[in-house]
Structures are given as C-alpha cells and as structure tokens.
Enzyme design. Structure first.
Site, short mmCIF file in Angstrom:
data_model
loop_
_atom_site.label_atom_id
_atom_site.label_comp_id
_atom_site.label_asym_id
_atom_site.label_seq_id
_atom_site.Cartn_x
_atom_site.Cartn_y
_atom_site.Cartn_z
N SER A 145 0.87 -1.19 0.00
CA SER A 145 0.00 0.00 0.00
C SER A 145 0.90 1.23 0.00
O SER A 145 2.09 1.13 0.34
CB SER A 145 -0.86 -0.01 1.27
OG SER A 145 -1.50 1.24 1.46
N TYR A 158 -2.74 -1.06 9.96
CA TYR A 158 -2.54 -1.15 8.51
C TYR A 158 -1.17 -0.61 8.13
O TYR A 158 -0.41 -1.23 7.39
CB TYR A 158 -3.66 -0.36 7.82
CG TYR A 158 -3.82 -0.65 6.35
CD1 TYR A 158 -4.41 -1.83 5.91
CD2 TYR A 158 -3.40 0.26 5.39
CE1 TYR A 158 -4.58 -2.10 4.56
CE2 TYR A 158 -3.56 0.01 4.03
CZ TYR A 158 -4.15 -1.17 3.63
OH TYR A 158 -4.31 -1.43 2.29
P1 NAD Z 1 -11.31 -6.54 -0.75
O1 NAD Z 1 -11.98 -6.44 0.59
O2 NAD Z 1 -12.14 -6.49 -1.98
O3 NAD Z 1 -10.42 -7.86 -0.83
C1 NAD Z 1 -9.86 -8.47 0.29
C2 NAD Z 1 -9.76 -9.94 0.01
O4 NAD Z 1 -9.10 -10.58 1.10
C3 NAD Z 1 -11.14 -10.61 -0.12
O5 NAD Z 1 -11.08 -11.61 -1.10
C4 NAD Z 1 -11.35 -11.22 1.26
O6 NAD Z 1 -12.23 -12.32 1.25
C5 NAD Z 1 -9.91 -11.64 1.56
N1 NAD Z 1 -9.65 -11.89 2.96
C6 NAD Z 1 -9.79 -11.04 4.01
N2 NAD Z 1 -9.47 -11.66 5.15
C7 NAD Z 1 -9.09 -12.92 4.81
C8 NAD Z 1 -8.66 -14.05 5.54
N3 NAD Z 1 -8.53 -14.02 6.88
N4 NAD Z 1 -8.38 -15.19 4.87
C9 NAD Z 1 -8.53 -15.25 3.52
N5 NAD Z 1 -8.94 -14.22 2.78
C10 NAD Z 1 -9.22 -13.07 3.42
O7 NAD Z 1 -10.25 -5.37 -0.73
P2 NAD Z 1 -9.04 -5.00 -1.72
O8 NAD Z 1 -8.96 -3.53 -1.69
O9 NAD Z 1 -9.13 -5.69 -3.02
O10 NAD Z 1 -7.79 -5.54 -0.88
C11 NAD Z 1 -6.81 -6.40 -1.43
C12 NAD Z 1 -5.45 -5.96 -0.95
O11 NAD Z 1 -5.16 -4.68 -1.50
C13 NAD Z 1 -5.32 -5.82 0.56
O12 NAD Z 1 -4.08 -6.37 0.99
C14 NAD Z 1 -5.32 -4.32 0.76
O13 NAD Z 1 -4.62 -3.94 1.92
C15 NAD Z 1 -4.62 -3.86 -0.50
N6 NAD Z 1 -4.79 -2.45 -0.86
C16 NAD Z 1 -6.03 -1.97 -1.18
C17 NAD Z 1 -6.17 -0.63 -1.50
C18 NAD Z 1 -7.51 -0.04 -1.88
O14 NAD Z 1 -7.61 1.18 -1.98
N7 NAD Z 1 -8.54 -0.85 -2.12
C19 NAD Z 1 -5.06 0.22 -1.51
C20 NAD Z 1 -3.83 -0.30 -1.16
C21 NAD Z 1 -3.72 -1.64 -0.84
#
Ligand code: NAD
Length: 267
Positions: A145, A158
């Site tokens: 991130s 985070y």
């Molecule tokens: P999201 O909530 O759509 O996806 C998260 C995924 O992780 C889902 O598939 C969920 O089921 C899974 N998950 C959560 N806890 C879990 C567990 N204990 N075991 C197995 N699976 C689990 O959100 P996203 O934004 O797509 O997040 C994906 C990654 O991207 C994360 O690591 C997040 O920190 C990172 N990220 C997101 C953003 C943003 O703005 N969306 C920015 C920077 C980083």
C-alpha cells in the site's frame, strides 16, 4: 487462450473480490492457471471460478484457507501443488483494514491484522520458495500500500503491517537475488473495493452527508494525502503492474515498492 503465462500457475490470496480478483483476471487472460482464495458466498465464488475458467480457457480452482491460520496456508499451497501441479506465482494479497485512533484500536483486530496482512505472506512465501528455487523461476508479489511508505492517521495496524510487508519483500528479494525468483511489492493508492468503501463511509459520516454526496469531496482531497489526480486508481491499473512483474521484462525488478498511487507519495 494463449498468452505469455501459458503453462504457469498462480496462487492469489484474497481473490474473491477487489484487487485479487483483478489479478486473477489479468493473469488468466495471459493463459495462467489460477488458485483463488478468500471469503464469500459459496455460490458466488463458484460462479466466479467457473466464469474465469470458461472466459479464458484456463484451469481455475478455489481454496478457502483462512489467512489467520498458518496450517491452512500450508495446506492451501499443498492443495495448489496437487490441483495445479506447482506454484510459479504467489500473490499475497488478502488484507484487512480498520480505522481507529491507536488508543482505541481493538487489540483483537491488531492481532488478526498482523496475521492476515503480514504473517500470512510469510507462511505462504516460506511454503513456495523451495519449489520456485528448485525450478529457478518464480514470482512473489505482495500487495502492500502507499501505507507501506507513508503513514496515515487512525490506521496504525494497517500502516505497521504494510511497512513490515515491504521489509519482508526486500529481505526475500535479496535472499533470491541469484535465482530466477523475484519478490516485489505493489503499493496502490486508493482503489474502490470493499476494503476502501469503509474509508469513504467514514469520510461521509464525518461530513454528515450521503456517500454519493461525499464522493466528489473525497476525491477532491488533495492534502494531506489521497487523490492528487482527482480520481481513484482502477483495479486494472494495479493488475497490469502484476502482469509486468510476471513477464520476462520484470526479471530485474527485485525488492521494489512498485507504486501505482496517482502521485500520493510523490510529495
Ligand atoms: P477486498 O476487501 O475487496 O479484498 C480483500 C480480500 O481478502 C477478499 O477476497 C477477502 O475475502 C480476503 N480476505 C480477508 N481476510 C481474509 C482471511 N482471513 N483469509 C482469507 N482471505 C481473506 O479489498 P481490496 O482492496 O481488493 O484488498 C486487497 C489488498 O489490496 C489488501 O491487501 C489491501 O490492503 C490492499 N490495498 C487496497 C487498496 C484499496 O484502496 N482498495 C489500496 C492499497 C492496498
């Protein structure tokens, strides 16, 4: 469908929605077989799995391992070996977010966040490295991130876990530096997914307006952080970074923080 990842396989954690599902689409489009992972309704996950497989003509399987549990993570890698034959690409992407001032941050959420955001990538990486080194080819990609590089207030868990994940990325990259295995982190700015909706909801609440009304203001926030480009980053823009890292052209990318953040960290 023929692509440069024909014959390759990928395990993508947290790929039932958001960025993980975006990576799955982009790699499958290049011919890669995929293991999906993450939470969700069984019917919806099966529809996603079957849809990806038929759209791109690749094998797509699912393992529901909970990333909080190391034994389920090693079982997931064993399952990928059994169903896909091997693991060429590991994308550690499952993640969780929680907003609260440090003194109010729930300790049980801190523990889960460490487990999912930081320890799970360690356990999965540890499990796949021997086979990747033996074949002298591998790609380990950690979804970090902007908060791996800079802090934001009220996201102590985070920020801490994503900084840690970037540290682990560099350590693994150096350990594999003389091999064909690469390890990098992708550092996205804000992408609209389930995870970021919470941040937007909180913003709307703090403004006392509806979410729709708050969105324009949210995007317009240029200081002290957020969206200098005046828009969200797209799932496709993040997935394209992973495709590049998996390509031969990405072979010299070692231990990088591949930032796709619309300028958030440029100031
Ligand atoms: P999201 O909530 O759509 O996806 C998260 C995924 O992780 C889902 O598939 C969920 O089921 C899974 N998950 C959560 N806890 C879990 C567990 N204990 N075991 C197995 N699976 C689990 O959100 P996203 O934004 O797509 O997040 C994906 C990654 O991207 C994360 O690591 C997040 O920190 C990172 N990220 C997101 C953003 C943003 O703005 N969306 C920015 C920077 C980083």
């Amino acid at each position: 469908m023929a692509g440069f990842l024909d014959g390759r396989t990928a395990v993508i954690t947290g790929s039932t929605s958001g960025l993980g599902l975006g990576y799955a689409h982009a790699l499958a489009a290049e011919g890669c077989a995929i293991m999906l992972n993450g939470f969700g309704e069984a019917d919806a996950i099966e529809a996603t799995r079957a849809g990806l497989s038929s759209e791109f003509g690749v094998t797509v399987v699912y393992n529901g391992a909970d990333m909080r549990h190391p034994d389920q993570i090693t079982d997931m890698i064993d399952d990928a070996d059994a169903q896909l034959g091997k693991v060429d690409i590991l994308i550690n992407n499952a993640g969780m977010q929680h907003r609260a001032p440090t003194e109010e941050f729930p300790t049980e959420v801190w523990d889960d966040m460490l487990a999912v955001n930081l320890s799970a990538p360690f356990h999965a990486t540890r499990a796949v490295l021997p086979q990747m080194k033996a074949r002298d080819w591998g790609r380990i990609i950690n979804t970090a991130s902007t908060n791996a590089l800079v802090a934001s207030p009220n996201v102590v868990g985070y920020t801490a876990t994503k900084h840690g994940l970037l540290g682990m990325t560099k350590a693994v990259a150096l350990e594999t530096i003389e091999t064909g295995v690469t390890c990098n982190a992708i550092c996205p700015g804000t992408v609209r997914t389930n995870l970021s909706e919470h941040r937007i909801d909180t913003f709307a609440e703090s403004m006392g307006v509806s979410k729709d009304e708050a969105l324009d203001d949210y995007i317009a926030q240029k200081q002290p952080y957020h969206q200098p480009m005046g828009r969200f980053i797209t799932v496709e823009e993040i997935a394209a970074a992973a495709v590049y890292l998996c390509s031969d052209a990405g072979a010299a990318m070692r231990g990088t923080a591949f930032t796709v953040d619309g300028g958030w960290t440029a100031r």
